[in-house]
Design a protein around this motif. Structure first.
Motif, mmCIF file in Angstrom:
data_model
loop_
_atom_site.group_PDB
_atom_site.id
_atom_site.type_symbol
_atom_site.label_atom_id
_atom_site.label_comp_id
_atom_site.label_asym_id
_atom_site.label_seq_id
_atom_site.Cartn_x
_atom_site.Cartn_y
_atom_site.Cartn_z
ATOM 1 N N ALA A 57 6.762 35.848 18.029
ATOM 2 C CA ALA A 57 6.595 34.605 17.280
ATOM 3 C C ALA A 57 7.950 34.164 16.765
ATOM 4 N N GLU A 58 8.094 32.857 16.597
ATOM 5 C CA GLU A 58 9.348 32.331 16.081
ATOM 6 C C GLU A 58 9.069 31.217 15.084
ATOM 7 N N VAL A 59 9.934 31.154 14.065
ATOM 8 C CA VAL A 59 9.859 30.086 13.073
ATOM 9 C C VAL A 59 10.884 29.047 13.484
ATOM 10 N N ARG A 60 10.412 27.836 13.783
ATOM 11 C CA ARG A 60 11.323 26.773 14.207
ATOM 12 C C ARG A 60 11.810 25.991 12.999
ATOM 13 N N ASN A 61 12.827 25.179 13.221
ATOM 14 C CA ASN A 61 13.468 24.439 12.135
ATOM 15 C C ASN A 61 12.545 23.433 11.461
ATOM 16 N N PRO A 88 3.440 27.812 24.586
ATOM 17 C CA PRO A 88 3.591 28.214 23.182
ATOM 18 C C PRO A 88 2.420 27.700 22.351
ATOM 19 N N ARG A 89 1.914 28.540 21.456
ATOM 20 C CA ARG A 89 0.750 28.176 20.636
ATOM 21 C C ARG A 89 1.140 28.200 19.168
ATOM 22 N N LYS A 90 0.692 27.185 18.452
ATOM 23 C CA LYS A 90 1.030 27.052 17.043
ATOM 24 C C LYS A 90 0.213 28.042 16.223
ATOM 25 N N LEU A 91 0.889 28.714 15.280
ATOM 26 C CA LEU A 91 0.219 29.630 14.362
ATOM 27 C C LEU A 91 0.014 28.924 13.032
ATOM 28 N N LEU A 92 -1.147 29.120 12.440
ATOM 29 C CA LEU A 92 -1.505 28.439 11.203
ATOM 30 C C LEU A 92 -1.326 29.395 10.032
ATOM 31 N N LEU A 93 -0.341 29.097 9.191
ATOM 32 C CA LEU A 93 -0.016 29.912 8.027
ATOM 33 C C LEU A 93 0.192 29.007 6.813
ATOM 34 N N GLY A 109 17.458 39.584 9.704
ATOM 35 C CA GLY A 109 17.472 39.867 11.136
ATOM 36 C C GLY A 109 16.215 40.555 11.608
ATOM 37 N N MET A 110 15.080 40.214 11.017
ATOM 38 C CA MET A 110 13.820 40.833 11.404
ATOM 39 C C MET A 110 13.156 40.029 12.528
ATOM 40 N N THR A 111 12.104 40.591 13.098
ATOM 41 C CA THR A 111 11.404 39.993 14.219
ATOM 42 C C THR A 111 9.948 39.794 13.855
ATOM 43 N N LEU A 112 9.332 38.751 14.390
ATOM 44 C CA LEU A 112 7.902 38.516 14.210
ATOM 45 C C LEU A 112 7.185 38.988 15.471
ATOM 46 N N VAL A 113 6.372 40.030 15.318
ATOM 47 C CA VAL A 113 5.702 40.652 16.451
ATOM 48 C C VAL A 113 4.190 40.541 16.268
ATOM 49 N N PRO A 114 3.469 39.995 17.247
ATOM 50 C CA PRO A 114 2.011 39.989 17.147
ATOM 51 C C PRO A 114 1.452 41.378 17.462
#
Length: 164
Positions: A57-61, A88-93, A109-114
Motif C-alpha cells: 500500500a502507498e500513501v499518495r500526495n 490499484p484499489r483505494k483503501l478507506l481509512l 522509512g516504514m512500509t505498508l504491508v497488507p
C-alpha cells in the motif's frame, strides 16, 4: 505493566492472506481498512479468489491510500464490464489514520504491508494493513531463534508441570 492487546478484527471469511509478511517484516501497528471495489471484484472475492502476496500500500500526495499490485482475478460470469485484475484499489481509512501512516512512511522509512483480505460480519470487504519495518537476513535468523526458544521453553514448562 501489561502489554496492550492488539485490536481484534471481526473476520468472518478470510479470502487472501500474506503469511510471508510476518516473517519478512517487523510489524509495528495494524489497521483495518475498507476496500473500494466494483461489483465483479466483490463477486470474485466471495468465490475465494484473490492474492496479496506481492502487494503493498502507498500513501499518495493527495492524502489517499491505495492498495497496489493486489490480484483479484476476473469474475468468471462477468461480461464486458469485468474489472482489470491488478488495478490499484483505494483503501478507506480515517483522516487521522492516513496522517499517521503518511508520517511513519515519510519520516521513519516504514512500509505498508497488507496482511489479509477478508469479509467482516456485515459482509464488507476489508484489508488488514500493517505498518512494518523490513527485516534484514540476520534479523530473520534472530527472529527464528527466538521463536524456536519460545517453543522449546513452552514445551519444557509443559513437561515440567505434567511431571509434578
Amino acid at each position: 505493566m501489561a502489554r496492550p492487546k492488539p485490536p481484534v478484527f471481526d473476520k468472518q471469511k478470510i479470502v487472501a492472506e500474506n503469511r510471508r509478511a510476518r516473517f519478512d517484516y517487523a510489524i509495528e501497528d495494524v489497521f483495518e481498512a475498507g476496500l473500494a471495489l466494483t461489483g465483479t471484484e466483490v463477486k470474485s472475492l466471495r468465490f475465494g479468489e484473490g492474492s496479496i502476496s506481492e502487494s503493498y500500500a502507498e500513501v499518495r500526495n493527495d492524502g489517499q491510500v491505495w492498495l497496489v499490485n493486489a490480484n483479484i482475478p476476473e469474475y468468471s460470469h462477468g461480461n464486458r464490464l469485468n474489472h482489470e485484475p491488478k488495478r490499484p484499489r483505494k483503501l478507506l481509512l480515517n483522516e487521522r489514520e492516513i496522517q499517521k501512516l503518511f508520517g511513519a512512511v515519510e519520516r521513519k522509512g516504514m512500509t505498508l504491508v497488507p496482511l489479509s483480505v477478508y469479509f467482516n460480519g456485515r459482509g464488507r470487504a476489508k484489508v488488514e494493513l500493517a505498518l512494518a519495518k523490513g527485516r534484514q537476513a540476520h534479523d530473520k535468523r534472530q527472529h527464528l531463534k527466538e521463536q524456536d526458544w519460545k517453543r522449546d521453553k513452552a514445551r519444557i514448562m509443559r513437561d515440567k508441570s505434567a511431571g509434578d
